[in-house]
Design a protein around this motif. Structure first.
Motif, PDB file in Angstrom:
ATOM      1  N   PRO A 174       0.797  -1.234   0.000  1.00  0.00           N
ATOM      2  CA  PRO A 174       0.000   0.000   0.000  1.00  0.00           C
ATOM      3  C   PRO A 174       0.829   1.284   0.000  1.00  0.00           C
ATOM      4  O   PRO A 174       0.275   2.354  -0.293  1.00  0.00           O
ATOM      5  N   SER A 175       2.116   1.193   0.304  1.00  0.00           N
ATOM      6  CA  SER A 175       2.944   2.401   0.307  1.00  0.00           C
ATOM      7  C   SER A 175       3.273   2.869  -1.106  1.00  0.00           C
ATOM      8  O   SER A 175       3.734   4.000  -1.296  1.00  0.00           O
ATOM      9  N   VAL A 176       3.056   2.007  -2.113  1.00  0.00           N
ATOM     10  CA  VAL A 176       3.362   2.359  -3.499  1.00  0.00           C
ATOM     11  C   VAL A 176       2.094   2.883  -4.170  1.00  0.00           C
ATOM     12  O   VAL A 176       1.164   2.128  -4.466  1.00  0.00           O
ATOM     13  N   LYS A 177       2.044   4.181  -4.415  1.00  0.00           N
ATOM     14  CA  LYS A 177       0.901   4.793  -5.075  1.00  0.00           C
ATOM     15  C   LYS A 177       1.036   4.611  -6.583  1.00  0.00           C
ATOM     16  O   LYS A 177       2.119   4.825  -7.161  1.00  0.00           O
ATOM     17  N   VAL A 178      -0.057   4.215  -7.236  1.00  0.00           N
ATOM     18  CA  VAL A 178      -0.010   3.913  -8.663  1.00  0.00           C
ATOM     19  C   VAL A 178      -1.214   4.521  -9.370  1.00  0.00           C
ATOM     20  O   VAL A 178      -2.169   4.984  -8.736  1.00  0.00           O
ATOM     21  N   VAL A 179      -1.148   4.506 -10.704  1.00  0.00           N
ATOM     22  CA  VAL A 179      -2.238   5.002 -11.554  1.00  0.00           C
ATOM     23  C   VAL A 179      -2.536   3.946 -12.596  1.00  0.00           C
ATOM     24  O   VAL A 179      -1.620   3.396 -13.221  1.00  0.00           O
ATOM     25  N   LEU A 180      -3.826   3.662 -12.803  1.00  0.00           N
ATOM     26  CA  LEU A 180      -4.255   2.707 -13.806  1.00  0.00           C
ATOM     27  C   LEU A 180      -5.090   3.418 -14.867  1.00  0.00           C
ATOM     28  O   LEU A 180      -6.074   4.082 -14.547  1.00  0.00           O
ATOM     29  N   ARG A 181      -4.656   3.294 -16.121  1.00  0.00           N
ATOM     30  CA  ARG A 181      -5.510   3.733 -17.224  1.00  0.00           C
ATOM     31  C   ARG A 181      -6.330   2.514 -17.642  1.00  0.00           C
ATOM     32  O   ARG A 181      -5.822   1.593 -18.288  1.00  0.00           O
TER      33      ARG A 181
ATOM     34  N   GLY B 193      -5.555  -2.526 -19.499  1.00  0.00           N
ATOM     35  CA  GLY B 193      -5.112  -1.256 -18.969  1.00  0.00           C
ATOM     36  C   GLY B 193      -3.609  -1.119 -18.888  1.00  0.00           C
ATOM     37  O   GLY B 193      -2.852  -2.040 -19.201  1.00  0.00           O
ATOM     38  N   ILE B 194      -3.186   0.065 -18.447  1.00  0.00           N
ATOM     39  CA  ILE B 194      -1.778   0.384 -18.272  1.00  0.00           C
ATOM     40  C   ILE B 194      -1.582   0.838 -16.836  1.00  0.00           C
ATOM     41  O   ILE B 194      -2.224   1.801 -16.386  1.00  0.00           O
ATOM     42  N   LEU B 195      -0.726   0.149 -16.117  1.00  0.00           N
ATOM     43  CA  LEU B 195      -0.481   0.439 -14.701  1.00  0.00           C
ATOM     44  C   LEU B 195       0.915   1.027 -14.554  1.00  0.00           C
ATOM     45  O   LEU B 195       1.897   0.451 -15.027  1.00  0.00           O
ATOM     46  N   ARG B 196       1.004   2.187 -13.906  1.00  0.00           N
ATOM     47  CA  ARG B 196       2.298   2.841 -13.690  1.00  0.00           C
ATOM     48  C   ARG B 196       2.366   3.423 -12.295  1.00  0.00           C
ATOM     49  O   ARG B 196       1.326   3.607 -11.631  1.00  0.00           O
ATOM     50  N   VAL B 197       3.565   3.725 -11.874  1.00  0.00           N
ATOM     51  CA  VAL B 197       3.766   4.360 -10.573  1.00  0.00           C
ATOM     52  C   VAL B 197       3.275   5.803 -10.642  1.00  0.00           C
ATOM     53  O   VAL B 197       3.458   6.498 -11.649  1.00  0.00           O
ATOM     54  N   TRP B 198       2.634   6.244  -9.592  1.00  0.00           N
ATOM     55  CA  TRP B 198       2.143   7.620  -9.499  1.00  0.00           C
ATOM     56  C   TRP B 198       3.308   8.589  -9.588  1.00  0.00           C
ATOM     57  O   TRP B 198       4.324   8.434  -8.916  1.00  0.00           O
ATOM     58  N   ALA B 199       3.167   9.606 -10.418  1.00  0.00           N
ATOM     59  CA  ALA B 199       4.207  10.627 -10.560  1.00  0.00           C
ATOM     60  C   ALA B 199       3.916  11.756  -9.576  1.00  0.00           C
ATOM     61  O   ALA B 199       2.956  12.518  -9.766  1.00  0.00           O
TER      62      ALA B 199
END
Length: 347
Positions: free
Chosen positions: A38-45, A88-94
């Motif tokens: 949970p410490s890793v914030k991410v974004v999913l398109r 989808g595309i999952l990446r680390v939150w910028a």
């Protein structure tokens, strides 16, 4: 909205959603964190909810974006890709603030933007969509970041087309400098700004007009984020009705609705209640009466803060507030009583 179903591809199951950031017919962008950490914030398109008629183009854009993200891995200021497939595309939150909100005035950001564009060129990458300040970030250390690689092209050859596209990326970066730090522009940079490429001139004279007609007239999209520009379309009439009913000022923002579409959020300052305000047609989807709206030194409403509150981007609100205790106190009741509960429903 849960991502733990058996139909979810394995690569995207390690995602717990939090807040819908943006939604259009080609994708839905959702922030969250890794279920395993949970410490890793991410974004999913997300692509699995795209209408059938937009699916081919949506998948094509997603393949382009995934290819571009793989090409830029390791470049400081670019997104870290975790996984990409048809769902989808999952990446680390910028971590950072969009440029139209951060408005950098120091040379550091622009110097780093030159570095980032040079790094992209080294990989044969042209972003092609950085005329939008929303696609640039100011990182917490004051340096530069860039997001949204949907229109990016990875060139195998460094020919005329690549050099032209790379120069357009540079010119569009300088447009941001002209908007937010015009005093830092050099004579050479001013010359670059006046010299549009031949493809750009042709696009502005032909395709751009057709694009504007389709998106703005037929589909009611804004040119900035590809969503209904309800603030421009409906805001003036609603504001006039609220002021006539006793409101002192009204600020607007849009947000992605959980059931689909774009909602209009009205922040109303004055001795009124949401119940006593007139029912307009069209109407605001959410109406929050606030003790006072945030303003800058010239008395203009801080639209960027309202946009972040409306879309539940609290980390970015904290970044903008900084050490301004007075502004923090003013924003506290606005944040505490915000009405877009999309993030809480997703949890």
């Amino acid at each position: 909205m849960a991502t733990s179903t058996d139909t979810q591809p394995e690569s995207l199951r390690d995602f717990t959603p939090d807040t819908v950031l943006k939604r259009d017919i080609f994708s839905e962008t959702v922030s969250g964190h890794l279920t395993s950490d949970p410490s890793v914030k991410v974004v999913l398109r997300r692509l699995d909810g795209v209408p059938w008629y937009a699916r081919p183009l949506s998948q094509w854009l997603a393949r382009k974006e995934a290819k571009a993200l793989r090409a830029v891995q390791g470049i400081a200021g670019t997104p870290v890709l975790i996984a990409a497939d048809k769902a989808g595309i999952l990446r680390v939150w910028a971590e950072g603030t969009p440029l139209h909100l951060a408005k950098p005035s120091e040379a550091l950001w622009y110097e780093d933007a030159y570095r980032l564009l040079a790094d992209l060129r080294e990989r044969g990458v042209c972003h092609n969509d950085i005329a939008k300040p929303q696609n640039w970030l100011m990182l917490p250390d004051g340096r530069c970041g860039v997001i949204d690689f949907q229109l990016t092209r990875v060139h195998r050859r460094r020919g005329w087309w690549f050099r032209t596209a790379a120069r357009e990326d540079l010119r569009h970066m300088l447009k941001q400098k002209r908007a937010f730090a015009p005093d830092l522009l050099t004579a050479e940079e001013q010359d670059i700004l006046t010299q549009k490429s031949l493809p750009s001139r042709i696009w502005m004279a032909t395709g751009k007009r057709l694009y504007n007609f389709i998106t703005r007239r037929l589909m009611n999209w804004s040119d900035g984020e590809g969503s209904e520009d309800r603030v421009e379309l409906h805001g003036p009439a609603i504001r006039a009705a609220y002021l006539e009913a006793g409101a002192q000022e009204v600020g607007f923002a849009t947000y992605a609705q959980s059931a689909g579409g774009v909602g209009l959020y009205a922040f109303v300052e004055g001795d009124v209640t949401a119940e006593t305000l007139p029912q307009t047609d069209p109407k605001a989807d959410l109406v929050q009466v606030v003790p006072a709206l945030p303003r800058d030194s010239a008395g203009k409403v801080r639209q960027e803060l309202l946009e972040l509150v409306a879309t539940n981007r609290m980390d970015e609100v904290e970044h903008l507030l900084g050490d301004d205790l007075g502004l923090k106190q003013l924003m506290q009741p606005i944040i505490a009583q915000r009405l877009n509960l999309t993030d809480r429903r997703l949890r």
